[in-house]
Design a protein around this motif. Structure first.
Motif, PDB file in Angstrom:
ATOM      1  N   LEU A 127      -2.057   3.172   7.018  1.00  0.00           N
ATOM      2  CA  LEU A 127      -2.166   1.724   7.198  1.00  0.00           C
ATOM      3  C   LEU A 127      -2.541   1.311   8.623  1.00  0.00           C
ATOM      4  O   LEU A 127      -3.321   0.366   8.801  1.00  0.00           O
ATOM      5  CB  LEU A 127      -0.878   1.037   6.754  1.00  0.00           C
ATOM      6  CG  LEU A 127      -0.887  -0.496   6.775  1.00  0.00           C
ATOM      7  CD1 LEU A 127      -2.045  -1.050   5.953  1.00  0.00           C
ATOM      8  CD2 LEU A 127       0.439  -1.048   6.253  1.00  0.00           C
TER       9      LEU A 127
ATOM     10  N   TYR B  17      -2.006   5.699   1.596  1.00  0.00           N
ATOM     11  CA  TYR B  17      -2.234   4.490   2.386  1.00  0.00           C
ATOM     12  C   TYR B  17      -1.020   4.109   3.229  1.00  0.00           C
ATOM     13  O   TYR B  17      -1.167   3.410   4.243  1.00  0.00           O
ATOM     14  CB  TYR B  17      -2.591   3.317   1.476  1.00  0.00           C
ATOM     15  CG  TYR B  17      -3.909   3.457   0.757  1.00  0.00           C
ATOM     16  CD1 TYR B  17      -4.965   4.187   1.302  1.00  0.00           C
ATOM     17  CD2 TYR B  17      -4.104   2.838  -0.473  1.00  0.00           C
ATOM     18  CE1 TYR B  17      -6.171   4.300   0.630  1.00  0.00           C
ATOM     19  CE2 TYR B  17      -5.315   2.945  -1.138  1.00  0.00           C
ATOM     20  CZ  TYR B  17      -6.341   3.673  -0.588  1.00  0.00           C
ATOM     21  OH  TYR B  17      -7.539   3.788  -1.238  1.00  0.00           O
ATOM     22  N   THR B  18       0.160   4.513   2.831  1.00  0.00           N
ATOM     23  CA  THR B  18       1.351   4.166   3.606  1.00  0.00           C
ATOM     24  C   THR B  18       1.231   4.710   5.024  1.00  0.00           C
ATOM     25  O   THR B  18       1.503   4.003   6.004  1.00  0.00           O
ATOM     26  CB  THR B  18       2.609   4.725   2.924  1.00  0.00           C
ATOM     27  OG1 THR B  18       2.704   4.186   1.599  1.00  0.00           O
ATOM     28  CG2 THR B  18       3.863   4.352   3.696  1.00  0.00           C
TER      29      THR B  18
ATOM     30  N   VAL C 191      -0.018  -7.790   3.964  1.00  0.00           N
ATOM     31  CA  VAL C 191      -0.354  -6.405   3.655  1.00  0.00           C
ATOM     32  C   VAL C 191       0.716  -5.529   4.291  1.00  0.00           C
ATOM     33  O   VAL C 191       0.886  -5.546   5.518  1.00  0.00           O
ATOM     34  CB  VAL C 191      -1.748  -6.027   4.193  1.00  0.00           C
ATOM     35  CG1 VAL C 191      -2.070  -4.576   3.875  1.00  0.00           C
ATOM     36  CG2 VAL C 191      -2.810  -6.955   3.607  1.00  0.00           C
ATOM     37  N   ARG C 192       1.436  -4.786   3.470  1.00  0.00           N
ATOM     38  CA  ARG C 192       2.564  -4.012   3.997  1.00  0.00           C
ATOM     39  C   ARG C 192       2.586  -2.603   3.426  1.00  0.00           C
ATOM     40  O   ARG C 192       2.012  -2.336   2.365  1.00  0.00           O
ATOM     41  CB  ARG C 192       3.891  -4.708   3.692  1.00  0.00           C
ATOM     42  CG  ARG C 192       4.183  -4.847   2.204  1.00  0.00           C
ATOM     43  CD  ARG C 192       5.583  -5.407   1.942  1.00  0.00           C
ATOM     44  NE  ARG C 192       5.706  -6.815   2.306  1.00  0.00           N
ATOM     45  CZ  ARG C 192       6.817  -7.532   2.091  1.00  0.00           C
ATOM     46  NH1 ARG C 192       7.874  -6.959   1.520  1.00  0.00           N
ATOM     47  NH2 ARG C 192       6.858  -8.801   2.426  1.00  0.00           N
ATOM     48  N   ALA C 193       3.266  -1.715   4.143  1.00  0.00           N
ATOM     49  CA  ALA C 193       3.423  -0.332   3.692  1.00  0.00           C
ATOM     50  C   ALA C 193       4.531  -0.245   2.651  1.00  0.00           C
ATOM     51  O   ALA C 193       5.534  -0.971   2.712  1.00  0.00           O
ATOM     52  CB  ALA C 193       3.753   0.570   4.877  1.00  0.00           C
TER      53      ALA C 193
ATOM     54  N   ARG D 196      -5.512  -1.338   8.366  1.00  0.00           N
ATOM     55  CA  ARG D 196      -5.072  -2.736   8.353  1.00  0.00           C
ATOM     56  C   ARG D 196      -6.134  -3.710   8.860  1.00  0.00           C
ATOM     57  O   ARG D 196      -6.392  -4.748   8.225  1.00  0.00           O
ATOM     58  CB  ARG D 196      -3.793  -2.897   9.178  1.00  0.00           C
ATOM     59  CG  ARG D 196      -3.259  -4.329   9.155  1.00  0.00           C
ATOM     60  CD  ARG D 196      -2.054  -4.493  10.054  1.00  0.00           C
ATOM     61  NE  ARG D 196      -0.908  -3.739   9.572  1.00  0.00           N
ATOM     62  CZ  ARG D 196      -0.095  -4.155   8.589  1.00  0.00           C
ATOM     63  NH1 ARG D 196      -0.343  -5.313   7.979  1.00  0.00           N
ATOM     64  NH2 ARG D 196       0.931  -3.430   8.216  1.00  0.00           N
TER      65      ARG D 196
ATOM     66  N   LEU E 224       0.838  -1.192   0.000  1.00  0.00           N
ATOM     67  CA  LEU E 224       0.000   0.000   0.000  1.00  0.00           C
ATOM     68  C   LEU E 224       0.876   1.245   0.000  1.00  0.00           C
ATOM     69  O   LEU E 224       1.653   1.471   0.930  1.00  0.00           O
ATOM     70  CB  LEU E 224      -0.933  -0.002   1.216  1.00  0.00           C
ATOM     71  CG  LEU E 224      -1.951  -1.152   1.266  1.00  0.00           C
ATOM     72  CD1 LEU E 224      -2.831  -1.031   2.493  1.00  0.00           C
ATOM     73  CD2 LEU E 224      -2.792  -1.204  -0.003  1.00  0.00           C
TER      74      LEU E 224
END
Length: 406
Positions: free
Chosen positions: A351, A347-348, A376-378, A355, A343
């Protein structure tokens, strides 16, 4: 007649041979350049020869050409405690040949310059409001910024190899046309001439795809996975699909328009003309409205409100956008069989509040969820990642054809 015939025969014999020799040199230059650029630790000429399988004398000649062209730099020699000639490590040359990334987004214009080492040597981001804007005016202003930046790097002795222009919409890189950018209100547009950058080679690309290129370079915290879906969240929402470290472009390069995946057919009308698109729930302006903020408020204001638990969103809880985003992402994962979601964009930073809902919906709706770890990661690429990706694409083209610069 004899003289003419002899000349003709000589041409037909030597022409193809000369062409083959020229092609071999170009190929070998690329091999040597990649050997220098794509290793974690600097190689010497002997190391390049071992890595490429080329003769040392050939490598030495080609390295000399790359050094003279300011593509490669020699570091001070090191002995390594062994007898014989000291090894001279080779690295990409800093602040010599540079790539230019350009971007028009709904709320900013950007220009970024990277050198061959990957360092940012110039950066300009100018906020604005470009909904339903005049492309000639906006692109003209971006061109002015680009010329100012290019003049500065040229004065510092650097050469701009080319530019990539990132746009938030459907672009056709084959024709150089922007087909449609709903949030800008632009369509059927040839944007490059409007920049006014003269002979500088400029190509266009989708913003999310260039951001994914930047993400592929990895960050200081986590190496980029080989395959992932990159989602760029801003006023619009774009995505890019990376498979085995290469962008998957589809038939025309128009895939990844996740912002226009319908999450509620009875929802509000989108700028694209459809109803209930993801952007109406998880776009930056939609999230601002949901938090009781002006649509054009800075992202920091939304983060502060969420962190403080204001606007009906208790601290540490999800944004209402999370379930809508999770629903659209579940469709992508079910279709693509990619288990890592990166993301980026707004979104970073958001999150922590997205999340829980995103992961819950993915667990409910992805058929393979019981059998794989959905990650799901930044994003690691930093702000305005498309600018970085655009500059990197220019430099990747240089590396693919270093002979053009020798």
């Amino acid at each position: 007649m004899t003289t003419a015939g002899t000349a003709h025969e000589t041409t037909t014999r030597t022409g193809p041979a000369a062409a083959r020799q020229h092609s071999l040199r170009e190929h070998n230059l690329e091999l040597v350049a990649r050997a220098v650029f794509e290793v974690p630790e600097p190689l010497s000429r002997a190391g390049v020869a071992a890595a490429t399988g080329l003769a040392r004398a050939t490598v030495s000649t080609l390295v000399d050409q790359l050094v003279a062209a300011r593509l490669v730099r020699e570091l001070p020699a090191v002995t390594g405690g062994r007898a014989g000639r000291p090894a001279v490590p080779l690295v990409p040359a800093p602040r010599s040949l540079v790539g230019l990334g350009l971007e028009v987004n709904v709320d900013y214009l950007g220009v970024r310059v990277l050198d061959l080492t990957g360092d940012v040597v110039a950066d300009r981001v100018v906020p604005g409001a470009f909904h339903d804007s005049d492309p000639a005016v906006v692109l003209g202003r971006l061109g002015e910024l680009a010329r100012e930046v290019c003049d500065g790097v040229a004065a510092a002795g650097m050469t701009v190899a080319g530019a990539r222009l990132a746009l938030p919409g459907l672009v056709d890189p084959r024709t150089g046309l922007l087909e449609v950018a709903p949030n800008l209100g632009w369509s059927s547009l040839d944007p490059v001439p409007l920049l006014g950058l003269g002979d500088l080679p400029v190509r266009i690309a989708n913003e999310a795809k260039l951001a994914a290129v930047a993400e592929l370079a990895g960050g200081s915290d986590v190496a980029a996975p080989d395959s992932f879906v990159f989602v760029s969240g801003d006023v619009g929402i774009g995505a890019a699909i990376v498979v085995d470290r290469a962008l998957f472009l589809g038939e025309r390069g128009w895939n990844g328009e996740i912002g226009h995946v319908v999450v509620d057919p009875a929802g509000p009308r989108c700028s694209c003309g459809a109803f209930g698109c993801l952007e109406q729930y998880a776009g930056k302006e939609a999230m601002m409205r949901a938090a009781g903020l002006p649509p054009d408020a800075p992202l920091a204001a939304l983060v502060d409100r969420l962190a403080e638990g204001d606007g009906g969103a208790p601290a540490g809880t999800a944004l209402p956008a999370g379930r809508a985003l999770g629903s659209a992402l579940a469709d992508f994962v079910n279709l693509l069989d990619v288990s890592t979601i990166v993301l980026g964009g707004a979104y970073t930073e958001l999150l922590p509040w997205l999340r829980a809902d995103v992961e819950a919906v993915l667990a409910d709706r992805v058929l393979a969820a019981p059998f794989v770890d959905l990650d799901v990661r930044a994003a690691q690429a930093g702000p305005q990642a498309a600018l970085t990706g655009g500059a990197r694409e220019v430099l990747r083209a240089v590396l693919a054809d270093p002979a053009a610069w020798v």
